[in-house]
Structures are given as C-alpha cells and as structure tokens.
Design an enzyme around this catalytic site. Structure first.
Site, PDB file in Angstrom:
ATOM      1  N   GLU A  60       0.856  -0.925  -0.083  1.00 42.37           N
ATOM      2  CA  GLU A  60       0.035   0.073  -0.357  1.00 42.37           C
ATOM      3  C   GLU A  60       1.121   1.303   0.257  1.00 42.37           C
ATOM      4  OE1 GLU A  60      -2.670   0.345   3.587  1.00 42.37           O
ATOM      5  OE2 GLU A  60      -4.597   0.597   1.754  1.00 42.37           O
ATOM      6  N   HIS A  63       6.747 -26.696  -0.830  1.00 39.05           N
ATOM      7  CA  HIS A  63       5.964 -27.619  -2.033  1.00 39.05           C
ATOM      8  C   HIS A  63       4.807 -27.627  -2.219  1.00 39.05           C
ATOM      9  CE1 HIS A  63       7.719 -30.997   0.536  1.00 39.05           C
ATOM     10  NE2 HIS A  63       7.706 -29.700   1.463  1.00 39.05           N
ATOM     11  N   LYS A  96     -14.066   1.169  -4.271  1.00 42.52           N
ATOM     12  CA  LYS A  96     -14.860   2.130  -3.090  1.00 42.52           C
ATOM     13  C   LYS A  96     -16.013   2.839  -3.718  1.00 42.52           C
ATOM     14  CE  LYS A  96     -12.664   2.223   0.710  1.00 42.52           C
ATOM     15  NZ  LYS A  96     -11.293   3.567   1.724  1.00 42.52           N
TER      16      LYS A  96
HETATM   17  O1  PA5 Z   1      -3.412   1.594   6.053  1.00 45.41           O
HETATM   18  C1  PA5 Z   1      -4.408   2.237   5.400  1.00 45.41           C
HETATM   19  O2  PA5 Z   1      -4.521   3.542   5.501  1.00 45.41           O
HETATM   20  C2  PA5 Z   1      -5.486   1.354   5.518  1.00 45.41           C
HETATM   21  O3  PA5 Z   1      -5.488  -0.025   4.781  1.00 45.41           O
HETATM   22  C3  PA5 Z   1      -6.012   1.925   6.705  1.00 45.41           C
HETATM   23  O4  PA5 Z   1      -5.962   1.263   7.830  1.00 45.41           O
HETATM   24  C4  PA5 Z   1      -7.861   0.343   6.705  1.00 45.41           C
HETATM   25  O5  PA5 Z   1      -8.808   0.799   4.987  1.00 45.41           O
HETATM   26  C5  PA5 Z   1      -8.732   0.504   7.147  1.00 45.41           C
HETATM   27  O6  PA5 Z   1      -9.218   1.842   7.185  1.00 45.41           O
HETATM   28  P1  PA5 Z   1      -9.922   2.682   8.354  1.00 45.41           P
HETATM   29  O7  PA5 Z   1      -9.293   2.403   9.870  1.00 45.41           O
HETATM   30  O8  PA5 Z   1     -10.197   4.219   8.134  1.00 45.41           O
HETATM   31  O9  PA5 Z   1     -11.230   1.723   8.814  1.00 45.41           O
END
Ligand code: PA5
Length: 449
Positions: free
Chosen positions: A290, A311, A425
């Site tokens: 990410e 494996h 989303k």
């Molecule tokens: O690293 C990030 O920002 C994302 O993975 C969020 O943690 C994830 O989308 C969850 O978001 P939130 O804590 O706003 O529900």
C-alpha cells in the site's frame, strides 16, 4: 543495542558493496527528510517518534481496559480491516501458541477473533453463531470511522450483543478506537458513551500498530505491550543514531531492495519458517504494497510460509520467471524443544535424525533452500531474530516501518497515502446505489448490463 540483524551476503552476486556505497548520500538525505518531516506525505510521520513518545498514562489505561475486558469476557471480537486489523493480528499470532485459542474456556486471557476484515455472509453468520452462547466484548477500530466492511460487521455485532445482554450492558462491553474528531464511529461512540481511544491524526492505518489500534488487542490477548513498545523504541533510537549505511538495517534493506528492483527483480517474496509469523508477513505485505504500489511503480510484495510452500510455490521460486528476490525471516531459537525419537524398526528410514531437534531439521531446510534459490538466480536477504518475543517484534515492526519510508522515498512515491484503494470503493458504492453516487450508478450499470 538492538537484537535484529540483517544479512545481505546471499545477494552479493546481484548487488555488490561498492554499488551499495554509491547510495550513501542519497539515503542520508532521505533519512533527513523523514526525521525533519520534509518529504511527501510529511503530515503522516507521527509513527517516527511514536515508540519513544508514547504516554505512560495511555499504556496504563490500555492495560486497565484490557483487564476489564478479560474480567467481562471469554472472547474479544476485534473489528477492523487493513491497518486497523493486521498489526494486532500479526503480533498476537506471533506470540500465541498455535492451539491456545482452542481451549479458550480454560484460558486466562480472552480468545481474540476478528470481524470486519471481509464482507462474507458465511463468515459473519458463523461468527455470530459462535458468539451466541459466549460472553464477549467488541473492540471496533476504524480511523476514518466510515469504512464499509467494519461498519457492517459492527452493526451486526452490536445488534447481536444488545439483544443478548441489553443495550446498557452492551455499551459497557464495546470499545471504540477511532479518529479524535471525525467519522460515524466517533459520533456513535460519543452518543453511546463507549470507552474510546484516539488514533493520532498523523499516523496512517498501516503504521498504527504502536497506537491503541494494535496495543489494546495485544494487551487483551495477554501480551506485554510495554516490552513491545520498548523494543520498537530501541530500534527507533538505534536507526536514528546509526549513520553507517551498512550497519543501519532499515536503510540497508531499503537500498538493497531498490537496487534489486532497478535490476528487474520486481517481486519480493517474504518467507518465514515459523507458521506463527504468517500474519506478520501479511502485515508486511500491506505496509509495503500500500505504501509503494503507486504511479505504476513498486515492488510487488508476496509471502510464503516454508517449508509448507516449498511443496507448492517452491517450484516457481526455483525455476519460474527470474524477476523475484526473497527476504527470509529467520528465528534462531524456538519456544519449545522437541527431539525426533529413535524407532527400533526404522521403517521410515528416519533414524539418521534420531536425537536431533526439529528446529535443527528446519534450519537445515532453511540453509539448503536459500542456497538452492541463490543458485537459481534468486537473491536472498535475511532478517535474523534471536527468538520471538514482544521486544523483538517491536524491533521488527519499527525496522519495517522505517525501511518502508526510506524505500518509498527512493522509489519517489509518497509512502503514506493510498489513493488507489478508492477506486473499488467508488464502484462498489455506485453498484450499491449509495445516496450521492447517482451519476456513478447510472454509468456503471451500463457497463455491467
Ligand atoms: O493503511 C491504511 O490506511 C488502510 O489500510 C486502512 O487502515 C484501512 O483501509 C482501514 O481504514 P479505517 O481504519 O479508516 O477503517
């Protein structure tokens, strides 16, 4: 002094130390950018000093809440996704016995289960059925407070708990971790008077395991959050002081992986020989994927669990497309001792191993695999941990976070945002006909009809 070490000699045929040296001044500059908060995404650098600046009163409060949850419940449901889920799970799984949860009724600490990390109707139905006859508490975690997956799970769980114990008692068993000001979860928590913790504004989800996001579930599972924070703090101090690129594990890791990437090794496979670390690898995948996968760039982070995956994926790693490198997390000392017994008939032909520990066999598998993969043109990096405990996991987490920040800057991306996760989303909301998405709904319906 920190205990975590990194070794790069099994990548020496692909990156030599003279080449690495050429990056010294660039890395120094990037480290300055991070510490002086001058780079891209600099409003999300709260994680840098988090371990050393954590408030003692906050830790005490979290410990008290964990004790309260323990007294109230046999099961704690942690609701969250991405950075609001993976860190806690990574640490809890790493420290737990593989079968501990199965005897949760006799255990001192509550069993931790997870929700809101998917939208599977079957998963949620089965969880609710499991909870029907259990005493349980809910820890709901969402920084934005608006993420669909945990919001749906929490709505279902809250209704289930309120029906089971009544609204007032349910309110005493729900704990919220969210933004200080904004979001639907904040509104709900304030309205209902849930015990709440704030996620600092300048700490993004995937860098938040050292905030209540990770610390409360870890404490509830019975682990020592002070040792975890101390380990991270030791690593923070060490990385800040160590100016020599070859002795600074986070800087060295960032440089070597970027050099490999520039030479065509575009996939990094994180391998561990300890099943307890599977979710640590998942957390690492999120952190690096990410943070770096943007602007059509980035090393693809993959994970394997050895020897299991030798494996299956072992074939590809040995002989498949040569665009990969491996980073192996090696744990020196297991928690238990188990010797392979002598068998008088020796029908399985294993007596040559009699009296040897399983960890010795695992270690020889590690050594042999690494050499085979290097021979197969797969550079190997090693992260060495003396054992698994709270303190070393704190070191590991901070090492990966700093390595990711430096590496993201080397790649010239902002390692602290995630614009790409919005695309799915938008489509999902359009398909679900969410109010405000009317135009998108009309457009997307044409594409699927
Ligand atoms: O690293 C990030 O920002 C994302 O993975 C969020 O943690 C994830 O989308 C969850 O978001 P939130 O804590 O706003 O529900």
């Amino acid at each position: 002094m920190v205990k975590l070490k990194i070794r790069i000699d099994k990548a020496a045929d692909f990156v030599d130390s003279n080449e690495i040296k050429l990056f010294e001044s660039e890395v120094e500059l990037l480290q300055k950018k991070i510490y002086n908060k001058e780079g891209a995404g600099n409003d999300f650098l709260g994680w840098v000093n988090l371990p050393s600046e954590i408030d003692n009163a906050l830790l005490t409060d979290i410990e008290k809440t964990a004790a309260r949850i323990k007294a109230q419940s046999k099961v704690a449901v942690v609701v969250g996704i991405g950075g609001s889920y993976l860190g806690a799970r990574a640490i809890i799984d790493a420290l737990s016995s593989n079968f501990y949860q199965m005897q949760y009724q006799q255990n001192e600490n509550p069993m931790v289960v997870y929700a809101g990390q998917n939208i599977s109707e079957d998963y949620m139905s089965e969880l609710l059925q499991f909870l029907d006859d259990k005493d349980y508490s809910i820890i709901v975690i969402s920084k934005s407070g608006t993420t669909t997956e945990p919001a749906i799970a929490f709505r279902l769980l809250r209704a289930h708990l309120e029906k089971k114990v009544g609204e007032q008692k349910a309110g005493e068993r729900i704990y919220a971790i969210t933004d200080a000001q904004r979001g639907a979860l904040k509104t709900l928590a304030t309205e209902k008077g849930y015990k709440s913790y704030e996620i600092p504004d300048d700490v993004g989800g995937r860098y938040s395991v050292l905030t209540p996001v990770g610390l409360l579930p870890i404490a509830v599972a019975g682990f020592d959050i002070r040792k975890f924070v101390k380990g991270a703090s030791n690593m923070q101090q060490f990385l800040h002081q160590e100016k020599d690129l070859f002795k600074n594990p986070a800087a060295l890791y960032a440089v070597v992986r970027n050099m490999l990437y520039r030479k065509g090794h575009t996939t990094e496979i994180m391998a561990s020989y300890t099943p307890n670390l599977m979710y640590m690898v998942e957390w690492w995948k999120q952190l690096y994927g990410e943070s770096e996968g943007k602007e059509n760039k980035g090393i693809f982070p993959a994970g394997v669990n050895f020897t299991t995956d030798l494996h299956s994926m072992g074939q590809y790693i040995q002989d498949g497309m040569r665009n990969i490198f491996e980073t192996v997390i090696r744990v020196e000392k297991p928690q238990h001792t188990l010797e392979i017994p002598l068998d008088k008939d020796d029908l399985d032909g294993l007596n040559f191993l009699a009296g040897k520990r399983m960890s010795y066999v695992n270690k020889m598998a590690e050594e042999g695999t690494m050499l085979a993969h290097v021979d197969g043109e797969v550079p190997n990096l090693e992260i060495l941990l003396p054992r698994i405990d709270e303190s070393i996991l704190g070191e590991l987490v901070y090492f990966f976070e700093m390595g990711c920040a430096i590496s993201g800057y080397m790649l010239e991306v902002n390692p602290f945002d995630q614009p790409g996760v919005e695309a799915y989303k938008k489509n999902m909301f359009a398909l679900l006909e969410k109010p405000g998405f009317e135009k998108e709904t009309a457009e997307i319906k044409k594409r699927i009809s």
